[in-house]
Design a protein around this motif. Sequence first.
Motif, PDB file in Angstrom:
ATOM      1  N   SER A 231       0.829  -1.215   0.000  1.00  0.00           N
ATOM      2  CA  SER A 231       0.000   0.000   0.000  1.00  0.00           C
ATOM      3  C   SER A 231       0.862   1.263   0.000  1.00  0.00           C
ATOM      4  O   SER A 231       0.590   2.215  -0.733  1.00  0.00           O
ATOM      5  CB  SER A 231      -0.923  -0.006   1.217  1.00  0.00           C
ATOM      6  OG  SER A 231      -1.809  -1.103   1.164  1.00  0.00           O
ATOM      7  N   PHE A 232       1.919   1.257   0.817  1.00  0.00           N
ATOM      8  CA  PHE A 232       2.801   2.429   0.844  1.00  0.00           C
ATOM      9  C   PHE A 232       3.546   2.578  -0.483  1.00  0.00           C
ATOM     10  O   PHE A 232       3.802   3.700  -0.938  1.00  0.00           O
ATOM     11  CB  PHE A 232       3.783   2.331   2.010  1.00  0.00           C
ATOM     12  CG  PHE A 232       3.194   2.756   3.321  1.00  0.00           C
ATOM     13  CD1 PHE A 232       2.780   4.066   3.522  1.00  0.00           C
ATOM     14  CD2 PHE A 232       3.044   1.855   4.369  1.00  0.00           C
ATOM     15  CE1 PHE A 232       2.234   4.476   4.725  1.00  0.00           C
ATOM     16  CE2 PHE A 232       2.491   2.257   5.580  1.00  0.00           C
ATOM     17  CZ  PHE A 232       2.084   3.565   5.750  1.00  0.00           C
ATOM     18  N   ASP A 233       3.896   1.452  -1.113  1.00  0.00           N
ATOM     19  CA  ASP A 233       4.532   1.529  -2.427  1.00  0.00           C
ATOM     20  C   ASP A 233       3.588   2.173  -3.443  1.00  0.00           C
ATOM     21  O   ASP A 233       4.008   2.982  -4.286  1.00  0.00           O
ATOM     22  CB  ASP A 233       4.928   0.125  -2.904  1.00  0.00           C
ATOM     23  CG  ASP A 233       6.217  -0.375  -2.272  1.00  0.00           C
ATOM     24  OD1 ASP A 233       6.935   0.445  -1.666  1.00  0.00           O
ATOM     25  OD2 ASP A 233       6.499  -1.591  -2.373  1.00  0.00           O
ATOM     26  N   ALA A 234       2.303   1.811  -3.359  1.00  0.00           N
ATOM     27  CA  ALA A 234       1.310   2.392  -4.279  1.00  0.00           C
ATOM     28  C   ALA A 234       1.148   3.881  -4.017  1.00  0.00           C
ATOM     29  O   ALA A 234       1.013   4.685  -4.950  1.00  0.00           O
ATOM     30  CB  ALA A 234      -0.025   1.669  -4.124  1.00  0.00           C
ATOM     31  N   TRP A 235       1.158   4.264  -2.749  1.00  0.00           N
ATOM     32  CA  TRP A 235       1.057   5.676  -2.380  1.00  0.00           C
ATOM     33  C   TRP A 235       2.266   6.447  -2.905  1.00  0.00           C
ATOM     34  O   TRP A 235       2.127   7.545  -3.462  1.00  0.00           O
ATOM     35  CB  TRP A 235       0.971   5.774  -0.852  1.00  0.00           C
ATOM     36  CG  TRP A 235       0.432   7.078  -0.322  1.00  0.00           C
ATOM     37  CD1 TRP A 235       0.311   8.271  -0.972  1.00  0.00           C
ATOM     38  CD2 TRP A 235      -0.066   7.297   0.999  1.00  0.00           C
ATOM     39  NE1 TRP A 235      -0.227   9.229  -0.147  1.00  0.00           N
ATOM     40  CE2 TRP A 235      -0.467   8.653   1.074  1.00  0.00           C
ATOM     41  CE3 TRP A 235      -0.198   6.486   2.131  1.00  0.00           C
ATOM     42  CZ2 TRP A 235      -0.985   9.213   2.251  1.00  0.00           C
ATOM     43  CZ3 TRP A 235      -0.725   7.042   3.290  1.00  0.00           C
ATOM     44  CH2 TRP A 235      -1.118   8.393   3.356  1.00  0.00           C
ATOM     45  N   LEU A 236       3.441   5.854  -2.731  1.00  0.00           N
ATOM     46  CA  LEU A 236       4.662   6.491  -3.214  1.00  0.00           C
ATOM     47  C   LEU A 236       4.625   6.657  -4.729  1.00  0.00           C
ATOM     48  O   LEU A 236       5.029   7.700  -5.260  1.00  0.00           O
ATOM     49  CB  LEU A 236       5.886   5.664  -2.802  1.00  0.00           C
ATOM     50  CG  LEU A 236       7.244   6.140  -3.328  1.00  0.00           C
ATOM     51  CD1 LEU A 236       7.526   7.577  -2.887  1.00  0.00           C
ATOM     52  CD2 LEU A 236       8.357   5.203  -2.867  1.00  0.00           C
ATOM     53  N   ARG A 237       4.128   5.634  -5.435  1.00  0.00           N
ATOM     54  CA  ARG A 237       4.051   5.738  -6.896  1.00  0.00           C
ATOM     55  C   ARG A 237       3.180   6.909  -7.323  1.00  0.00           C
ATOM     56  O   ARG A 237       3.484   7.606  -8.300  1.00  0.00           O
ATOM     57  CB  ARG A 237       3.504   4.436  -7.491  1.00  0.00           C
ATOM     58  CG  ARG A 237       4.520   3.324  -7.593  1.00  0.00           C
ATOM     59  CD  ARG A 237       4.042   2.227  -8.534  1.00  0.00           C
ATOM     60  NE  ARG A 237       2.780   1.639  -8.109  1.00  0.00           N
ATOM     61  CZ  ARG A 237       2.667   0.649  -7.241  1.00  0.00           C
ATOM     62  NH1 ARG A 237       3.756   0.136  -6.671  1.00  0.00           N
ATOM     63  NH2 ARG A 237       1.484   0.156  -6.924  1.00  0.00           N
ATOM     64  N   MET A 238       2.092   7.157  -6.598  1.00  0.00           N
ATOM     65  CA  MET A 238       1.232   8.299  -6.925  1.00  0.00           C
ATOM     66  C   MET A 238       1.989   9.614  -6.783  1.00  0.00           C
ATOM     67  O   MET A 238       1.859  10.519  -7.625  1.00  0.00           O
ATOM     68  CB  MET A 238       0.007   8.307  -6.013  1.00  0.00           C
ATOM     69  CG  MET A 238      -0.961   7.183  -6.248  1.00  0.00           C
ATOM     70  SD  MET A 238      -2.381   7.341  -5.135  1.00  0.00           S
ATOM     71  CE  MET A 238      -3.068   5.693  -5.253  1.00  0.00           C
ATOM     72  N   LEU A 239       2.767   9.722  -5.712  1.00  0.00           N
ATOM     73  CA  LEU A 239       3.541  10.945  -5.508  1.00  0.00           C
ATOM     74  C   LEU A 239       4.622  11.095  -6.571  1.00  0.00           C
ATOM     75  O   LEU A 239       4.848  12.199  -7.101  1.00  0.00           O
ATOM     76  CB  LEU A 239       4.176  10.927  -4.106  1.00  0.00           C
ATOM     77  CG  LEU A 239       3.201  11.064  -2.938  1.00  0.00           C
ATOM     78  CD1 LEU A 239       3.903  10.798  -1.611  1.00  0.00           C
ATOM     79  CD2 LEU A 239       2.555  12.442  -2.925  1.00  0.00           C
ATOM     80  N   VAL A 240       5.281   9.987  -6.901  1.00  0.00           N
ATOM     81  CA  VAL A 240       6.323  10.028  -7.933  1.00  0.00           C
ATOM     82  C   VAL A 240       5.709  10.400  -9.285  1.00  0.00           C
ATOM     83  O   VAL A 240       6.275  11.209 -10.035  1.00  0.00           O
ATOM     84  CB  VAL A 240       7.043   8.665  -8.016  1.00  0.00           C
ATOM     85  CG1 VAL A 240       7.982   8.631  -9.232  1.00  0.00           C
ATOM     86  CG2 VAL A 240       7.833   8.400  -6.744  1.00  0.00           C
ATOM     87  N   GLU A 241       4.568   9.827  -9.602  1.00  0.00           N
ATOM     88  CA  GLU A 241       3.889  10.165 -10.861  1.00  0.00           C
ATOM     89  C   GLU A 241       3.491  11.632 -10.898  1.00  0.00           C
ATOM     90  O   GLU A 241       3.586  12.294 -11.941  1.00  0.00           O
ATOM     91  CB  GLU A 241       2.650   9.278 -11.033  1.00  0.00           C
ATOM     92  CG  GLU A 241       2.975   7.825 -11.342  1.00  0.00           C
ATOM     93  CD  GLU A 241       1.754   6.925 -11.255  1.00  0.00           C
ATOM     94  OE1 GLU A 241       0.647   7.457 -10.966  1.00  0.00           O
ATOM     95  OE2 GLU A 241       1.893   5.706 -11.468  1.00  0.00           O
ATOM     96  N   THR A 242       3.059  12.166  -9.754  1.00  0.00           N
ATOM     97  CA  THR A 242       2.679  13.585  -9.692  1.00  0.00           C
ATOM     98  C   THR A 242       3.891  14.471  -9.924  1.00  0.00           C
ATOM     99  O   THR A 242       3.832  15.444 -10.705  1.00  0.00           O
ATOM    100  CB  THR A 242       2.065  13.898  -8.313  1.00  0.00           C
ATOM    101  OG1 THR A 242       0.890  13.113  -8.132  1.00  0.00           O
ATOM    102  CG2 THR A 242       1.704  15.384  -8.213  1.00  0.00           C
ATOM    103  N   LEU A 243       4.994  14.146  -9.277  1.00  0.00           N
ATOM    104  CA  LEU A 243       6.213  14.949  -9.428  1.00  0.00           C
ATOM    105  C   LEU A 243       6.801  14.791 -10.833  1.00  0.00           C
ATOM    106  O   LEU A 243       7.345  15.758 -11.391  1.00  0.00           O
ATOM    107  CB  LEU A 243       7.237  14.541  -8.369  1.00  0.00           C
ATOM    108  CG  LEU A 243       6.814  14.864  -6.926  1.00  0.00           C
ATOM    109  CD1 LEU A 243       7.743  14.199  -5.924  1.00  0.00           C
ATOM    110  CD2 LEU A 243       6.766  16.375  -6.706  1.00  0.00           C
ATOM    111  N   THR A 244       6.676  13.607 -11.415  1.00  0.00           N
ATOM    112  CA  THR A 244       7.132  13.402 -12.788  1.00  0.00           C
ATOM    113  C   THR A 244       6.304  14.248 -13.749  1.00  0.00           C
ATOM    114  O   THR A 244       6.827  14.847 -14.701  1.00  0.00           O
ATOM    115  CB  THR A 244       7.006  11.910 -13.171  1.00  0.00           C
ATOM    116  OG1 THR A 244       7.816  11.128 -12.289  1.00  0.00           O
ATOM    117  CG2 THR A 244       7.440  11.677 -14.610  1.00  0.00           C
TER     118      THR A 244
END
Length: 302
Positions: A231-244
Amino acid sequence: MSGTPGLRPDGTRPEDFAEEARQASDNVCEALRCAGAELSDIVQVRSWLTARGDIEAYVKVRKGVISHRPANMLAADGCDALRGRAVRVSNMPEGDTMPGTSGTRRTPRGLETRSRIVDSAAKLFYVKGVNATTLDDVRLASSTSKSQLYNHFEDKLALIHAVIDVQSKFVLAREEQRLRGVKTLTGLRRWRDALVQANSLQDGSYGCALGAMSIELSDNDEQSRQALNTSFDAWLRMLVETLTRLRVLGVLAEDADPQRLGTGLLAALQGGYVLAQNAHSSEPMAVALDMALDHIESFARS
């Protein structure tokens, strides 16, 4: 609960059919009581009679015993398996598989009960903590019997895993909705404001639903740790996608590293939750997020 005959506790059979039918019902009630359940938990009744002439008497007895309306199947004549008994009753408690199906297909009422149990457990785990919450607490909060609870969850650990799944879906759906439209640094600040405001409404208490469970469970149950880590990995991916996205749009410079910045932002958020919980104030969380966002904004294009 299958094949409950109308025999007395001493094994004898009543001479009168109506008495035998009442005895079968009494036997069902006793079996349910021993399991911590009651008649209202039954969602299906299947009855076998040896003579059609007994149907009217049986139906009258059954109506006097069962006041709600579970699904019903009644068969009469030619029941060799009854071995001379006039009546045998089989009951399906709430949540059992539907007849004619395989696997664990639940009845609609069973699914509603399971959902109520999980929702009640999620609220208790969030407010009281996982370890401080007992199954009796969950049973009382969800207005369920012991048989209903154990029919859906074999133990507390199984319930914990179900709560992790539900809470993860809720948190990730919320974050996906908030982050998917972020295209500016101002939008990222609005994401921060929503989190801080929600935390402020409860004076910093309770922390993050996923983070709090991780603190209690990750060192003690590997399945819980893996689920929460996913779940935390999925949350992190959302943040990384936003920053990308911000870097692609030219909001952030090319040398901005979305992976590192996203990891730092999520760490600041989770650490902020913990400090806010201890301080009973959202201020530490606001400061932690502001510092992380200040660092991200240092990569903004001029």
